[in-house]
Structures are given as C-alpha cells and as structure tokens.
Design a protein around this motif. Structure first.
Motif, PDB file in Angstrom:
ATOM      1  N   SER A 130     -62.460  11.097  46.217  1.00 28.30           N
ATOM      2  CA  SER A 130     -61.471  10.609  45.239  1.00 28.30           C
ATOM      3  C   SER A 130     -60.066  10.555  45.843  1.00 28.30           C
ATOM      4  CB  SER A 130     -61.489  11.525  44.007  1.00 28.30           C
ATOM      5  OG  SER A 130     -61.177  12.863  44.382  1.00 28.30           O
ATOM      6  N   SER A 131     -59.761  11.488  46.724  1.00 26.29           N
ATOM      7  CA  SER A 131     -58.420  11.493  47.345  1.00 26.29           C
ATOM      8  C   SER A 131     -58.248  10.280  48.253  1.00 26.29           C
ATOM      9  CB  SER A 131     -58.217  12.783  48.142  1.00 26.29           C
ATOM     10  OG  SER A 131     -58.283  13.910  47.295  1.00 26.29           O
ATOM     11  N   ILE A 132     -59.309   9.951  48.992  1.00 22.57           N
ATOM     12  CA  ILE A 132     -59.223   8.790  49.881  1.00 22.57           C
ATOM     13  C   ILE A 132     -59.081   7.509  49.060  1.00 22.57           C
ATOM     14  CG2 ILE A 132     -60.507   7.420  51.556  1.00 22.57           C
ATOM     15  CD1 ILE A 132     -61.630  10.049  52.659  1.00 22.57           C
ATOM     16  N   ALA A 133     -59.795   7.452  47.929  1.00 21.40           N
ATOM     17  CA  ALA A 133     -59.663   6.291  47.047  1.00 21.40           C
ATOM     18  C   ALA A 133     -58.234   6.185  46.502  1.00 21.40           C
ATOM     19  CB  ALA A 133     -60.677   6.391  45.905  1.00 21.40           C
ATOM     20  N   GLU A 134     -57.636   7.360  46.216  1.00 19.26           N
ATOM     21  CA  GLU A 134     -56.249   7.331  45.725  1.00 19.26           C
ATOM     22  C   GLU A 134     -55.288   6.804  46.788  1.00 19.26           C
ATOM     23  OE1 GLU A 134     -54.948  11.041  44.201  1.00 19.26           O
ATOM     24  OE2 GLU A 134     -52.985  10.299  43.560  1.00 19.26           O
ATOM     25  N   LEU A 135     -55.602   7.083  48.049  1.00 22.50           N
ATOM     26  CA  LEU A 135     -54.759   6.529  49.144  1.00 22.50           C
ATOM     27  C   LEU A 135     -54.764   5.007  49.085  1.00 22.50           C
ATOM     28  CD1 LEU A 135     -55.648   8.795  52.201  1.00 22.50           C
ATOM     29  CD2 LEU A 135     -53.503   8.761  50.909  1.00 22.50           C
ATOM     30  N   ALA A 159     -60.118   9.158  61.753  1.00 23.34           N
ATOM     31  CA  ALA A 159     -59.821   8.025  60.873  1.00 23.34           C
ATOM     32  C   ALA A 159     -59.095   8.495  59.626  1.00 23.34           C
ATOM     33  CB  ALA A 159     -61.103   7.303  60.507  1.00 23.34           C
ATOM     34  N   GLN A 160     -59.524   9.646  59.091  1.00 26.58           N
ATOM     35  CA  GLN A 160     -58.860  10.174  57.909  1.00 26.58           C
ATOM     36  C   GLN A 160     -57.412  10.518  58.193  1.00 26.58           C
ATOM     37  OE1 GLN A 160     -56.921  13.325  56.314  1.00 26.58           O
ATOM     38  NE2 GLN A 160     -58.503  14.009  57.729  1.00 26.58           N
ATOM     39  N   SER A 190     -52.493  17.126  52.161  1.00 22.42           N
ATOM     40  CA  SER A 190     -52.635  18.590  52.058  1.00 22.42           C
ATOM     41  C   SER A 190     -53.985  18.985  51.448  1.00 22.42           C
ATOM     42  CB  SER A 190     -51.492  19.153  51.216  1.00 22.42           C
ATOM     43  OG  SER A 190     -50.259  18.877  51.813  1.00 22.42           O
ATOM     44  N   PHE A 191     -54.508  18.132  50.558  1.00 25.20           N
ATOM     45  CA  PHE A 191     -55.803  18.423  49.946  1.00 25.20           C
ATOM     46  C   PHE A 191     -56.933  18.131  50.929  1.00 25.20           C
ATOM     47  CE2 PHE A 191     -58.784  18.949  46.549  1.00 25.20           C
ATOM     48  CZ  PHE A 191     -59.795  18.026  46.795  1.00 25.20           C
ATOM     49  N   ILE A 192     -56.809  17.000  51.657  1.00 25.27           N
ATOM     50  CA  ILE A 192     -57.904  16.558  52.529  1.00 25.27           C
ATOM     51  C   ILE A 192     -57.983  17.396  53.790  1.00 25.27           C
ATOM     52  CG2 ILE A 192     -58.712  14.618  53.933  1.00 25.27           C
ATOM     53  CD1 ILE A 192     -57.604  12.729  51.859  1.00 25.27           C
ATOM     54  N   GLU A 193     -56.846  17.784  54.338  1.00 22.48           N
ATOM     55  CA  GLU A 193     -56.831  18.403  55.668  1.00 22.48           C
ATOM     56  C   GLU A 193     -57.695  19.668  55.745  1.00 22.48           C
ATOM     57  OE1 GLU A 193     -53.596  19.616  59.124  1.00 22.48           O
ATOM     58  OE2 GLU A 193     -52.924  19.171  57.077  1.00 22.48           O
ATOM     59  N   LEU A 211     -40.038   7.380  48.322  1.00 21.45           N
ATOM     60  CA  LEU A 211     -40.120   8.846  48.434  1.00 21.45           C
ATOM     61  C   LEU A 211     -41.266   9.399  47.571  1.00 21.45           C
ATOM     62  CD1 LEU A 211     -36.351   9.876  48.421  1.00 21.45           C
ATOM     63  CD2 LEU A 211     -37.942   9.776  50.363  1.00 21.45           C
ATOM     64  N   ARG A 212     -41.408   8.847  46.349  1.00 24.03           N
ATOM     65  CA  ARG A 212     -42.467   9.348  45.450  1.00 24.03           C
ATOM     66  C   ARG A 212     -43.849   9.101  46.044  1.00 24.03           C
ATOM     67  NH1 ARG A 212     -45.851   7.778  41.459  1.00 24.03           N
ATOM     68  NH2 ARG A 212     -45.396   5.572  41.766  1.00 24.03           N
ATOM     69  N   GLN A 213     -44.022   7.892  46.605  1.00 25.40           N
ATOM     70  CA  GLN A 213     -45.333   7.568  47.179  1.00 25.40           C
ATOM     71  C   GLN A 213     -45.601   8.420  48.414  1.00 25.40           C
ATOM     72  OE1 GLN A 213     -47.365   6.078  45.588  1.00 25.40           O
ATOM     73  NE2 GLN A 213     -46.592   4.301  44.445  1.00 25.40           N
ATOM     74  N   ARG A 214     -44.568   8.663  49.188  1.00 21.58           N
ATOM     75  CA  ARG A 214     -44.778   9.505  50.373  1.00 21.58           C
ATOM     76  C   ARG A 214     -45.144  10.934  49.955  1.00 21.58           C
ATOM     77  NH1 ARG A 214     -40.433   9.353  54.900  1.00 21.58           N
ATOM     78  NH2 ARG A 214     -42.137  10.435  55.938  1.00 21.58           N
ATOM     79  N   GLU A 215     -44.554  11.410  48.885  1.00 20.71           N
ATOM     80  CA  GLU A 215     -44.913  12.741  48.378  1.00 20.71           C
ATOM     81  C   GLU A 215     -46.383  12.764  47.931  1.00 20.71           C
ATOM     82  OE1 GLU A 215     -40.453  13.973  46.709  1.00 20.71           O
ATOM     83  OE2 GLU A 215     -42.127  13.660  45.350  1.00 20.71           O
ATOM     84  N   ARG A 216     -46.814  11.691  47.281  1.00 15.10           N
ATOM     85  CA  ARG A 216     -48.226  11.622  46.872  1.00 15.10           C
ATOM     86  C   ARG A 216     -49.133  11.643  48.101  1.00 15.10           C
ATOM     87  NH1 ARG A 216     -49.370   6.631  43.169  1.00 15.10           N
ATOM     88  NH2 ARG A 216     -51.460   7.616  43.217  1.00 15.10           N
ATOM     89  N   ILE A 217     -48.722  10.869  49.139  1.00 17.86           N
ATOM     90  CA  ILE A 217     -49.531  10.821  50.368  1.00 17.86           C
ATOM     91  C   ILE A 217     -49.590  12.205  50.999  1.00 17.86           C
ATOM     92  CG2 ILE A 217     -49.615   9.868  52.693  1.00 17.86           C
ATOM     93  CD1 ILE A 217     -48.267   7.343  51.528  1.00 17.86           C
TER      94      ILE A 217
END
Length: 919
Positions: free
Chosen positions: A149-154, A57-58, A187-190, A176-182
């Motif tokens: 917190s990362s999932i909440a940011e998504l 799911a993540q 990269s943090f969650i994986e 592009l900026r939002q995709r970079e954030r995603i």
C-alpha cells in the motif's frame, strides 16, 4: 569519473576424465548431490538477486520521486517510473504464484524483465510456489506484502506532482508537503525492506548449512582432482597474459593500472610512457594523481568522465579525459585508468566558444536557418533590432517577415543564387514584433556539407533606417536652402533648365523673377541677425503662397529670392503674379514682438526673349532687379539689354578699385571746421578722393559702396588713417598751428579686433598726441556693431582718442550711445541744416539735438552750412562748430597750410576761405 566493479571469473572449461573406473559410482553420486546443491544455490542466488534488485528499486523509487518533487525534472520522473514498474512486476509475480493458478511463461518473462538471473528463474518460481511457508521465507514475504500500500501511495504522489508541474500551479508549500509524505512512506518501507533482506539472507544461510555437509565430501574429491588440472590451467593463463600485454601496449590511449588501496601505479602501457615523457620504471610506484595538474578525487565522486591536464615532458601539459574501472586481480582490487587525448576536441570547443561569443557580441543581427529556411538560432542584436526572440521565430521561415522595398516577397532567384555558391546582398523591408516596418541591408550566405549540399543559411542584417533618413536629409540639404526650405541656386537652375527644354518643344515662355528685399540690412543692423533669419523664413512662406502648381521658388543668397514660372504664353503674362508678390511682400510682417514693414524690388527675365539658358535668365533678371532698386524700389522691371551696361560698369569699377590701392591713386582733401562764435578754423575733416587715370576724380559716393561690397573698405580705412597721421606730422614739421583732424571710420574696420591697436600704433609711429585725432563713425554703424561698441569706446577713451557720432538723427537714434566713453562730439546731418531756418520741423529737431548735446556736455558740429541764415540760426541755438561751402570747399593739404599760416609764402589755390558774415 565513471567507475564499475568487474570480477574476473575463470569458468571450468572442461570436465575431468574419470581417473579410475572404480570411482565411477561415487563420482556419479557426488555429481548428483552437486547438481542438486547447485540448483538450490542457483535458486537462492536468484532469490537474493531479486531481493537486492527489489530493495534497490524501492530505494531508488523514493529517491527519484523526492528529486522530482524538488526540481520537477522529467528525467527524475522517468527514473521513478522505471523503478516503480520493476516493483510492480515483482509484485505481480508474487501474487500470481501465490494464487496457485498462473501462467509459467508469463511469470518467467516478468522475472526476466525485472532483471532476475535467468538461470535462477525456475528455482525462484519453485521456492515461491512450494516453500512460501518455509522458515524465514514466510517472514520475508510478510514484510514484502506490508509495503504494497505504501508503494501504491508513492505512485499517487507521483501522479499529483506530475499534474502540478504540467500546469505550473504547484506551490512551494505543496512540494514540501509531498516530500514529507514521501519521507514518511520511506520511513515505513525502509525497516520492512531491511527485514525482508535479513529474512532472505538468514534463509540462505540455513539452506547453505544443510547443503554444506552433503557437498563437503564432493568438495574434498574435487580438491584432489584440481591438483591434476593445475598444470594445464597455468599454461593457459600464461598464454592469456601474453596476449593481454600485446593488446595493452598497442592501445592508442594511455592505460594505467593503479592499486586501489594505495593509489600507486602498478603498470602503464607505452602510450602513457610516451605522453608523460617518463619510462615505465619511473612511473611504476609513483602516485597516480602525480600525473595530472589537478586532483581527481572530486571528479571521481561525481560519477562522470574526468577532464584534466596530463603533465608531460619539459613541464608541458596535454588535455585529457580519464575513465576508470575497478577490477579484481585475484584478491587485489585494481583500478584500470584509460586516459584519452582530447586536444583536438578542446581546440574545437574553444573555436566554437569564440565563434559563439563573437556572434553574440556583434552589432549586426544574425539569423541561422536550416536548409528549408526555418529559423533555428538568432543573436542578441537580432532581438534588439526586431523585437523577436529566437523562441518566437523558431520554426518560421526567415523570409516570412521580409519583403522587397516595393512590397513583393523575396524571389526564388535569391535562394537559387545562394545555393549556387554566391552571396546575396540587398535592401529589404522587415517587420518588427510590434508590426512596424523598417529598411535593412540583408546579406545571405550558405553553409554546405562535404557533399556541397546546403545545410544552413546565415543571414546578417543591419537597420539602415537612420542611414537612409540621413541620406535623404543630406540630399534635401544639397538641393534646398537650410533656412527657408526653398531650393538653392543649383537646384533652381536645374528646374529652370528643365522648364526651358519643355518650353522649347512646346513653343512656350519661361519667366524667372529675381527678388531682392529693400533695406533688409537695416533690419539686421537694428534688430539682430536672428530676427533677420526669421524674417527671411516668413518672406519665403509668403512667396510660396502666391505661386501656382509647377512654379518654383528659391533662395540664392542673403535676401535674394528667385521664382520660376514655366509654361507661359508671353513673358508679360508674369505681370499679375509679380504685382501680387510686390503687394504681399509690402504688408507688415510680425516677427516675435516686432512688426516690420519691408518692400522688394523684382527683376523679370523670360525665355526665349532674354536668354536661352538658366544662367542667362538669372543674370538678366538680376540686372533688371538692380535697375528697379536703383530707380524706384518697391517696383519691378522687365529686362532690357541696356541694364547690363550699368552692371558691367559696376563690375569694371570694382576691378579698377582693387588696382587703385596698389597704384596709389587715392589722395586726401580736408574741409575746415569753423568755430561759429569766432570764425576761426579749429579742425579739419579728412575726405577721401580717387584720382582715376581715365575718369578723373571719382567721389566717395560712387566707389565707397562698391568697396564695402568687395570687402576693401577696411584696407581703404587703414590707408586713410596712415595718410592722415602722416599729413598731421608734415604740418607739425612745417610749423602749422596744431588743430584737430577728423577721420571717417567704417563699421567694418571699427568693429575689427585689430582696430584700436592699429590706430594706436599709427599715432605712436608718427609721434602724435591722441588729442589731435577725432574718429567719426555713423550712428547706423554703431548700431550694427552691437555690444562690441562699448568695449571699443572704453578702450579709445583710455587712449585719449575722441569720437564723433556722424549723421545723428538720420537712422534709428539711440540715446544710449551718447553716454558711451570717448563720445565727445555730435554731428548734425546736412539733411536737417538744409531747411533752416524756414522749416519749422528741421528747426525744432535741430534745437532739440543742440539742447540734448549741451546737457550731455557734447560738442556739436553742423554739416552742410551754405547760407548766412543757417549760420546765424545755429549760432543763436548754441551750435559750437560748423562745416559747409559757406566757409570753404574741401582743400588740398598745402591750401590748408596757407590758411593756417598766412605769413608763409602764398600757395596758388583754386579755392579760398570764405569767412561767415559777422552780425
């Protein structure tokens, strides 16, 4: 190709009976240990299942959100929300259990919604509540919490993207900026997700090792018991296989079992064998891809049902759709392919595609509406014709923009007729997108379902604005003169008939005026036919301006106009408007750069005195006009019955003139032309006479205008030419001294393409020299021919044939014609000779013409010399030749022969040559 993995599990169907009463105690212990181990394994399985679901799911949350950021597809956003909600459900379960104060049923329900194995839910809750600090579990939960917190940011990013796409204001840079954030969040969650999965897995291994020892003994006993159960299990499997084969072979679709590793066919059912035209033995062992026209590999990776063509017997193909599922037969992975025949569906899709393309390409506008007449589809021609797109009309009724030609809405009866099974066809008024209206031909029909209920309405329409305009224009042209816009003869007669009917009921008078322009032919000859046409237009306008409401003006041909004046008390009441018409038509007309002065002759006929029908009134007005033109011009006459006598006489003369050529009633006389200085005969002029069997001799002045009007003048000219050349030849054979013979030529024949060839052939047939012939043509005829005159003159000059300009000075004298080749003679008209020598004007004009002729080297011939004084004046002024009664009247051929050959036997003559008196 859609693929799924199915693992065939064989559940334990029954418990084994105790093999011996002595083993009851040990079995009870083993069962207790086994039960405890199963509970722990079930909990671990649930936990592992939850971990797998959470990890997937993540990952799917990140993937769906990235896809939504890229394309803005609502389906991607929905996929994201689905997986995000699952993550939040797991987060809520974790925090509730960690708090120690939670609602067990609510937590269990949340785990069920997050797709945790139901049987493992109690064990999962138990482990999270009691073993949160156990080895490996503590590390797993810590890694899990670190991603909150990362999932909440998504979700914050998803909210921003949704708002941007909803307003349409999101830029490419923002995406592009939002995709970079995603990507950064991913990269943090994986790695933490992997740490979570590894910790849970290590924990499961650790617990498994603990349980292994306790279960091993029970497993050994179970293995011994399994041998006893084997015979019964095998019998059961054998029965299941037979049932499977029966279902396998009776399936309507083709089924092929394929080895996943090698791609070779393991088994097929009877349908597959029938469709391919091959028996089962030839199919088993062959590669699965060999059954199709195209490769399936790319379609399998696409994750969707594959359409292909199945190879059949004799090289034929069958359109099919293939779906596969992956199953395990024991340890062997096998792909089960179900092949479905889609021939009927392909044919229907082809028909729909052809119908759609045909609908889009036809020139007529097409509207498809639902049963409530709401528009659901239109074709491209509809947009071109109306300006409305399908989106602009979607949901509106197709009759909202249409009205009957009189402005009324389309009546309900139209839809009732269509619903009853009829097609409606008619003219309506439609409105375009710009608000303008146009007429259209509309056809409405209905499409019904199996119960004969109307499902759709189909409207086909064509813009008929241009067709109606053309029809109206043609109808106008059929009733009006195309040059002046006045009514034509047929329409004028229709108006006249209607006016007579009204006058008969109300005892009134109706007057018809017949107007003919005086000397209009001269305008055409002097200027051009284009100037003449524009002159007629202005005349028509002047006539209309003099008329009152209810009066009708028409043009019935050439320069002839008619006027209808209804509802008069007496015929003579038309005198005032006739006088006004004469006055206005005599005023100068400015056409282009020319000022032209005309006059008109008008004939008046009235109902009931002069006729009781339209044709009679027009004919009698025509007769009255002819009388006005003959007697005076620029005048009008009321019709009297005597006028028709002259008309009948002209018609009779025309009939007899046609017969004169066939009966050989024409003959020639010749008038000598005298050399003024010597008095000798140097030429003769051939003059035509008509010896009528009843009237006697008819002079040319009486019948030549009629011949020109009938178009007979060319035939008469040809007869004169042939008769003249025959007479010259006869004189030559009789020994008459050679003299010049002049022949008058009409403009109609002179301008004919065959004129020169005709003259040349006639001379050659008679073996005559071209110098023996002189062609006389009037000045007005040369003006009428225009540019063609010079070409004809050059040709005649090349043949050696001379031309004399007759009646010079009486028309629109053009000096340019005197310079043309072949022009060698100039004839002075008798109108100038008659006043000599006493009339100073005639004398001055004659002397000027003679002086001009000498300077141009032309030979002058004076006509109509009747006195010695005229002869003397012309001789002194330098005129070379003359004709007239002073010298001789026109003579017959034998009389001319006697004059020129006086030593021959005398021929009785009524006239004799009178030579001029010498001074």
């Amino acid at each position: 190709m859609r693929t799924s993995m199915i693992t065939l599990q064989r559940p334990l169907s029954r418990r084994l009976m105790p093999l011996a009463y002595a083993l009851v105690g040990m079995v009870g212990l083993i069962l207790a240990l086994t039960w405890g181990a199963l509970q722990v394994q079930t909990a671990l399985a649930g936990f592992l299942n939850g971990e797998s679901i959470w990890s997937k799911a993540q990952k799917q949350t990140v993937i769906a959100l990235d896809a939504y950021a890229t394309k803005g597809d609502a389906a991607d956003l929905a996929n994201y929300k689905l997986n995000y909600d699952l993550l939040m459900a797991d987060h809520w379960v974790r925090e509730q259990i960690a708090s120690g104060n939670y609602d067990y049923d609510a937590v269990a329900g949340a785990l069920r919604r997050s797709r945790t194995v139901t049987i493992a839910i109690p064990g999962v809750i138990f482990i999270l509540h009691h073993f949160a600090d156990a080895p490996y579990m503590r590390d797993a939960l810590q890694a899990w919490r670190s991603t909150d917190s990362s999932i909440a940011e998504l979700d914050t990013i998803a909210t921003a993207l949704k708002a941007g796409y909803a307003t349409g204001g999101i830029s490419y840079a923002e995406i592009l900026r939002q995709r970079e954030r995603i990507a950064t969040i991913n990269s943090f969650i994986e790695p933490r997700s992997k740490l979570f999965s590894r910790a849970v897995a290590d924990g499961a291994v650790w617990i498994g090792q603990v349980l292994f020892g306790g279960v091993l003994a029970a497993a050994a006993i179970a293995a011994l018991l399994w041998l006893g159960m084997a015979r019964r299990i095998l019998a059961s499997v054998r029965g299941t296989e037979e049932r499977y084969r029966l279902l396998f072979d009776s399936a309507a679709d083709a089924i092929v079992m394929v080895d996943e590793a090698s791609g070779r066919i393991l088994d097929v059912n009877r349908t597959a064998s029938a469709w391919t035209g091959r028996d089962v033995d030839s199919l088993v062992g062959d590669r699965f891809v060999h059954l199709f026209v195209q490769s399936l590999s790319g379609q399998q990776q696409a994750g969707r049902a594959a359409t292909n063509a199945l190879l059949g017997a004799n090289g034929g193909t069958r359109p099919v759709e293939t779906q596969t599922s992956l199953v395990n037969w024991g340890s062997q992975p096998v792909r089960q392919a179900i092949i479905r025949d889609i021939s009927e569906r392909v044919a229907m899709e082809q028909e729909r595609r052809v119908a759609a393309e045909a609908l889009a390409s036809i020139a007529e506008g097409v509207i498809i509406a639902d049963a409530a007449r709401h528009v659901i589809s239109t074709n491209a021609a509809h947009t071109d014709l109306t300006g409305f797109t399908t989106q602009a009309l979607y949901g509106k009724r197709l009759d909202d923009t249409r009205r009957l030609p009189d402005g009324r809405p389309l009546p309900q009866s139209i839809w009732d007729d269509v619903a009853a099974g009829h097609n409606w066809l008619g003219e309506v008024l439609n409105t375009r997108s710009d608000g303008s209206s146009y007429p259209e031909q509309l056809s409405i029909s209905a499409i019904r379902n199996a119960d004969s209920q109307v499902v759709y309405y189909v409207a086909v329409f064509t813009d008929i604005h241009e067709a109606k305009t053309n029809q109206q224009r043609l109808e106008h042209l059929a009733r009006h003169d195309p040059l002046t816009g006045l009514v034509n003869r047929a329409e004028f007669e229709r108006y006249c008939t209607g006016a007579i009917a009204v006058a008969e009921r109300e005892r009134l008078a109706v007057v018809v005026l017949f107007i003919d322009l005086d000397a209009f032919k001269i305008v055409n000859d002097s200027y051009s036919h284009a100037i003449g046409d524009r002159l007629l237009i202005k005349v028509g306008e002047r006539i209309r301006r003099q008329l009152s409401d209810g009066d009708v003006a028409g043009r019935i041909g050439g320069d002839e106009f008619t006027v209808l004046i209804p509802r008069l008390i007496l015929r003579e009441d038309a005198r005032a408007i006739v006088s006004r018409l004469l006055a206005t038509l005599s005023e100068p007309l400015l056409v282009d750069d020319y000022e032209i002065v005309l006059s008109a002759s008008i004939g008046v006929a009235g109902y009931p005195l002069d006729g009781d029908n339209a044709a009679a009134l027009i004919a009698n007005a025509d007769a009255a006009m002819y009388a006005a033109k003959t007697e005076e011009r620029n005048a009008f006459r009321f019709y009297t019955p005597l006028m028709h006598a002259d008309t009948r006489q002209r018609l009779q003369l025309a009939t007899e003139l046609r017969q004169a050529l066939a009966r050989n009633e024409f003959h020639l006389v010749f008038q000598p032309s005298i050399e003024l200085r010597t008095g000798r005969i140097v030429a003769v002029e051939a003059l035509l006479r008509w010896q009528h069997p009843e009237r006697g001799e008819v002079l040319p002045a009486e019948f030549i205008p009629v011949a020109e009007g009938l178009g007979l003048i060319r035939r008469i000219d040809e007869w004169v030419m042939q008769a003249t050349c025959a007479q010259i030849q006869a004189w030559d054979l009789a020994g008459v001294p050679p003299i010049r013979v002049a022949v008058n030529i009409s403009a109609r024949w002179f301008g004919h393409p065959a004129f020169v060839d005709g003259v040349s052939r006639t001379l050659q047939s008679r073996q005559l020299s071209a110098q023996r012939l002189l062609l006389e043509i009037t000045e007005s005829a040369m003006l009428q021919l225009g540019d063609a005159t010079e070409r004809t003159m050059r040709t005649l000059h090349a043949l050696g044939i001379a031309v004399a300009i007759d009646d010079f000075g009486t028309g629109y004298s053009s000096m340019a014609y005197l310079k043309l080749p072949a022009v060698a003679y100039l004839k002075i008209d008798r109108s100038f000779v008659t006043g000599l020598p006493g009339d100073t004007n005639d004398a001055a004009i004659t002397e000027a013409m003679l002086a001009m002729s000498r300077s141009l080297g032309l030979i002058t011939i004076a006509e109509g010399i009747e006195t010695e004084a005229q002869h003397d004046f012309l001789l002194r002024a330098g005129c070379m030749e003359g004709q007239g009664y002073l010298y001789s009247y026109p003579l017959k051929p034998d009389e001319i022969q006697h004059l020129l050959c006086p030593n021959q036997p005398p021929v009785p003559a009524r006239l004799r040559l009178v030579p001029p008196k010498r001074t």
